[in-house]
Enzyme design. Sequence first.
Site, short mmCIF file in Angstrom:
data_model
loop_
_atom_site.label_atom_id
_atom_site.label_comp_id
_atom_site.label_asym_id
_atom_site.label_seq_id
_atom_site.Cartn_x
_atom_site.Cartn_y
_atom_site.Cartn_z
N ASP A 62 -49.94 25.64 1.09
CA ASP A 62 -51.05 25.65 0.36
C ASP A 62 -52.01 27.15 0.64
O ASP A 62 -52.72 27.53 -0.36
CB ASP A 62 -52.02 24.62 0.36
CG ASP A 62 -53.07 24.44 -0.31
OD1 ASP A 62 -53.04 24.87 -1.54
OD2 ASP A 62 -54.18 23.69 -0.18
N HIS A 307 -56.80 25.84 5.94
CA HIS A 307 -57.00 26.90 5.03
C HIS A 307 -58.22 26.59 4.07
O HIS A 307 -58.38 27.29 3.30
CB HIS A 307 -55.59 27.06 4.34
CG HIS A 307 -55.00 25.90 3.72
ND1 HIS A 307 -54.45 24.70 4.44
CD2 HIS A 307 -55.25 25.18 2.26
CE1 HIS A 307 -54.21 23.68 3.68
NE2 HIS A 307 -54.90 23.84 2.38
#
Lengths: 885, 885
Positions: A62, A307
């Site tokens: 991701d 993230h």
Amino acid sequence: MKSDVKKLVNSGRLEFAGGAWSMNDEAAVHYQSVVDQFTIGLKQLQDTFGTCGRPHVGWQIDPFGHSREMASLFAQMGFDGQFFARMDWVEKGERLRNLTAEMIWKASADLGTSAELFTGLLYQHYSAPPGFCFDTLCSDAPIIDGDSYDNNVKERVDTFIEYIYNVTKNYRSSHVLIPMGDDFNYQNAAMNFKNMDKLIKYANERQSLGSKVNLFYSTPACYLKAIHQDPLTWPLKTEDFLPYSTDWHTYWSGYYSSRPTQKRFERDGNHFLQVTKQLTTFANLTGTSADSNLDKLRHAMGVMQHHDAITGTEKQHVAQDYDRLLAAAIESAQTNARLALQRLTNLTNGEFVSCLQLNISVCEFTKDGANQVVVTLFNPLARPSTQYVRVPVKNEAYIVTDDSGRVVPSDLLPIPNEVQNLSFRAKQATHELVFSAYVEKLRNYYVRKRINRRSVNEPERDKSNELLAGSDLEKDIQTRAEIVVKNSLVKLTFDGTGHLNKVEMNGITENIRQDFYYYKGAAGNNAEFKNRSSGAYIFRPNGTEFLIGSTVSFSIYEGAQVKEIHQRFNPWVSQVIRLYEGLNRVEFEWLVGPIPISDNFGKEIITRFSSAIKSNGVFYTDSNGREMLRRVRNQREYFKPNMTESVSGNYYPITARITIEDATKRLALLNDRAQGGSSLKDGDLELMLHRRLLRDDAFGVGEALNETAFGQGLVARGKVYLVLGRVKDTPSRYERIEQQQIHLPFWKFFSSASRASSVKVPKIPIFNVAQNVHLLTLEPFGTNERLLRLENILDKTEGASVTFSLRPIFDQLGGEEIRETTLDGSMILSDMSRFKFQPEGSKVRKPEYYKSAHTPLSAKKKDSSSKFSITLNPMQIRTFIIKWK
Amino acid sequence: MKSDVKKLVNSGRLEFAGGAWSMNDEAAVHYQSVVDQFTIGLKQLQDTFGTCGRPHVGWQIDPFGHSREMASLFAQMGFDGQFFARMDWVEKGERLRNLTAEMIWKASADLGTSAELFTGLLYQHYSAPPGFCFDTLCSDAPIIDGDSYDNNVKERVDTFIEYIYNVTKNYRSSHVLIPMGDDFNYQNAAMNFKNMDKLIKYANERQSLGSKVNLFYSTPACYLKAIHQDPLTWPLKTEDFLPYSTDWHTYWSGYYSSRPTQKRFERDGNHFLQVTKQLTTFANLTGTSADSNLDKLRHAMGVMQHHDAITGTEKQHVAQDYDRLLAAAIESAQTNARLALQRLTNLTNGEFVSCLQLNISVCEFTKDGANQVVVTLFNPLARPSTQYVRVPVKNEAYIVTDDSGRVVPSDLLPIPNEVQNLSFRAKQATHELVFSAYVEKLRNYYVRKRINRRSVNEPERDKSNELLAGSDLEKDIQTRAEIVVKNSLVKLTFDGTGHLNKVEMNGITENIRQDFYYYKGAAGNNAEFKNRSSGAYIFRPNGTEFLIGSTVSFSIYEGAQVKEIHQRFNPWVSQVIRLYEGLNRVEFEWLVGPIPISDNFGKEIITRFSSAIKSNGVFYTDSNGREMLRRVRNQREYFKPNMTESVSGNYYPITARITIEDATKRLALLNDRAQGGSSLKDGDLELMLHRRLLRDDAFGVGEALNETAFGQGLVARGKVYLVLGRVKDTPSRYERIEQQQIHLPFWKFFSSASRASSVKVPKIPIFNVAQNVHLLTLEPFGTNERLLRLENILDKTEGASVTFSLRPIFDQLGGEEIRETTLDGSMILSDMSRFKFQPEGSKVRKPEYYKSAHTPLSAKKKDSSSKFSITLNPMQIRTFIIKWK
């Protein structure tokens, strides 16, 4: 259930990929924190599942772009490869077309094959094939077999097989990896497996009709093993995959700078984590409580690397929860620090308060005048260091003494009005006391108010600490001439408008002008590409930048230790420029905010340093704070990027350093947190300091990045350091050392002097290795073990290998045995055997494996000193587990 | 998993409630289909889980109002009670306040205690307490315990306990039932139980602090058992809970009429299901295929009873899927019918085609001129019947003969232009051939074209079948005078504008005017109560009704069997009025649509019959096609309703009949499907025929009820029957018989005459019980068993008990043994023992139980005939399982 899971793991049916505490970002993270969070994640897997629980592949599906350092760390941890899903859309198209979506990444310019990593790009994001999401949150049709009107087996199998063939066309091997899952999925195993079972069954039944597709449940590591055995060769990759872009107008380079205060707070968290890990080790704190206190901060820092954490791409309330979590974890670790320092110093009842708001000169403990305060300084580096220390106080006269009672020279400087006037900072210190401190590992300094009458015990009066009154140079800017501020190493010149316009240091003079600008954030509806908004992820300036403060009001304060220029550019941008005696750098401490939005424009604030250095389109940025990467404006390594967005498309993450140079001169900016930055014009360097935006960018946050606090736009403060040098002197080497001290300076603990006693305290180990050897980690590692990580922080252009004996450290740490491990600490280095893939152009051979390039250290207390000799090549990190008594 | 589930069921930890094939609606359903769908549901539970799988309580938590008949059926099936969640908001408030939300429902005016049912209203819809929904689709906070910043145990337990106390205040017992769940829930057992476990644990821990709340997992039946043992008495209830209202402007009386074509199609489904169940039984069809063919239609009909199916409150594509499902199921059952008829008739290769579009005179099989067609008529009733049969044909001369070769008189009538011109009806029959048929159980009639020359075998020419040419009375309406159409029993008078204005029959003359009107549907945003839209659920007229067709164009066709008046009110409303010789009723076949919406108003079309009958605010409507309920305009049994919506608040579901009367005259309308209806003014009766709306009413459909077909608004057709009678003659008795024949007329199968052979065919049993005894069900019931249900269709005002011997039927069905069961067939009646609750005013006694009021029949072939004697009291249904060889 635990036993079932263990069975699945042991039989290879359930496998972990990645395995860190979180799936970390790759742009805004610092490598030290990435190594830490893999260490705890992999250790937890090891402790829970044993060897079979160890991941073999990185699974960074991701993160919004991919750093070379991350790949290098994976290799150093013994991973066989990694997979990810996000790549610049132009590059992705080309790589799929060219069958180069899987490659061998030569992930370090210094470490050679030991940092090579097989890297694969997933075909279709990280999602199941379109229409094959079988999960509570999906509405794809289930596979319906049997005697039903809705029987869709043929159509679904046709579609799936066609998809497989499309994937196969884009990859070299006849094996293909099809992920089944997505964000927020795996909520309903029955739904998932029921459909996948059917899909596998019915697709494989086609084999009797000639289909060549054979589906089975697999794992990324199994796939990797299969293609490793294929007689194939693979293309090479040497740079990185940043910045990430998904269409003509969408560069994901906003998040490099989003939430600047949180990005800084995370650095404080890392700083304190290293300090408390070392203190816990030195004080031999053991037991559940000590472990748990430390683990809280380790875990919070693991979460912060996510993230959607360090990136600033979470919702506001999530960001606040991260802050809460980190603050609470720091509070926990503080308990260890206090206990350790009570053992390690003469302050057996010392408070050892950490002041987390020193960045805005706030410290509850010292604000009332520093009446007999002990400042305990802890140096997390592997060697003694001299640094300037600032203590917030009131406007009075102070005496600073060291632990031998010697008076230490100090300056008292006013805190800038712009900081003092921060609405949430009422009744705090008005001044800062500044002194230079030399610390091997741990040392006390004493601050007390000067008493008018001289007492018997008072040391000789120190004249240096006088209020720098009358030095205020704030003048009518219209009549102001050129102004010079300098110390023994650096000379700065300011023009008539109050802007820095010349820097002289290291024998170089360069007309360097500093300005602040803002970009207006594009405000679209995100419905079409061209309508993208600037947001938490995306940086998309709406036109060119606007200058902030064509003229600058300012004041100058000149102490013996430090000269300060206090600049005010407009009501919401100000700055302090500092020259410290003996330091070959210029410090810029900026204060930005509240960013006004009454004109309904979001704004993104940068500072830009302009010079005449002929950088020729080239600049250098760090990769997660370690190796440097060469950037060429409007270019990429593999493909011709779409540069419709010419500003944001040239932005790169700057987590430590950005530089330009020509044949003779070199200009470097070091920073104190992750920021986006670029060199948009030859000779220029810019960093984005703060962002406030009014639209969501439609990639999942669902909110505009419009941070507020105390009822107004968020105010951010931070530091940028400038180093101007002569190329032939290799200033990069100096920058490295500075970078390290900026990242891990002395930690300041405050106690009341009255708590001091004369008890004899244990001797704390003093490390004194070469200047380029960094004590990357020293921490408790399970029962009776300690993890020690040492790093050569210079690359091969900056320095050479260094060889030394670990024996002194080993002995100081009470070592009984030592073994060398992979970077993460959980695998003995001699056990490491990674898949080696064959590069294009090589002859196809039988499967090969990487092993450690050197003989791993493994020694016991009784072994001779010579056995403890280790070499650190440029940029090499070596990890050891020391068993102690 | 199956074995686990069985263990849970056997240990009482998992219990079924309700247990039918679907949770049926209670307004638009016909009792025959409800009984059927409980029969298959409970049988499936019995077959799968045995006795422990049998539900003890009805669980009708979602239907939009509750019928008395449903409660009666639950009692007859042996249920101990029922629970539901929806009740008129005013009544609900009062019942909670008055502690009358739980009651003893005396659910039949005829059946006495055997139809009493304990009925409970849930406190808060059918939902978990607010904030305590633990499911994938909920976002309520989980219960977080342990050492967590988010620990919320105290607050959550406080909230839950406070809720419990609030519930307790509104109910008589100290036991309370708290449902945990909601629509679309139970997707994640782990999530659910994890949180409920914690809730129970922590709430019960409060007992040590004095809390009186003791939580545990339970079931509705356990709750019922607990309060049955309480020394409490309960209020009585005698009428029903219709219509349902949720606020000042929201009456859920639109769905009584929504999707009129689907509501009719469902009736066709039931009709054919009864036909094929009987045929399968008579032909002794056995084996998996025969079972499966029948089960498909049983199941489809079970689905159709759902409270978002027969109600018309589903999305358009769901409605279409229901139609598809039912059509396919009819197709399956048709296989059984054909096989059975091939065995039971001389057409051993007959096609036995069912024409499902006879309602619009479409039959592929006959349309080309009925060249030698066999019409096989199956009579599902328990006695011989004479009925008129209509066959769509071309405009030619036909001869109809019976199975003895005797010519049967017939008329040929044109199909109205409005039907012929339906765009999707191209190239179909233009006329219908009408003849009267007498059928005991099964009989063939033969239709062939008349050949001009007389052949040897041709029977004597039948003069009756002449095209009724020249009888077209369509004239300029301005000059038209009063027109009379009559037969031997009925005389109709039409005024100069073409409207019916007088009816004479049964010795009564009454000025009855018929009109069509439309209401405009309210079109709000549903955001506030007063802004509610008329929609699939809700009927909310925007103002008063609009007259359709102040003058009517028409034609009259007078045959010997039938007189027809073809009326056209406007381009989208037309009608055929029919008088059949020998039938004491007037048939109105209406055609409505496409309802125009170009004025942006949704419209709801009604027909209204106005008379001078002094009904004094009172009218009578059927409850699911069985007993009648007395309605008083603007009143309810228990509470004073909010009549802000005076039209829709007086609407009731009419599934079979609506009547008014005064001291001498009685007017009844019988219908062919569920419709909303009312008597808004003394002497008036109205039925809603069709609805087309442009807004959703915001109760879950998410679409406007705007049905279209073939590119335009949906056209609907249906029949209403009028019976005018003298009160002292008890016309209701006649209406009952008519109602039965309307519901289950002869089913027509079409075959080619050439398929006939002279094979000897098995004799089909001929039932010939009293006219008030209805063969409610005859069907295969597992291996070698048949289910037989007989019903006395007259209530105690209409007729008396009837006693007769079952022996002839038993023998005809090849019976070996017979046992009487509860209504559903799965429990031996003598095993039934239901909780009996004490009514208010009675002395509190020990728990009592209901048992069967009579000695259940249980006999074997060898038993004497007298043992087979049974009595059916008014409205009684008795159910038997017959074992056969």
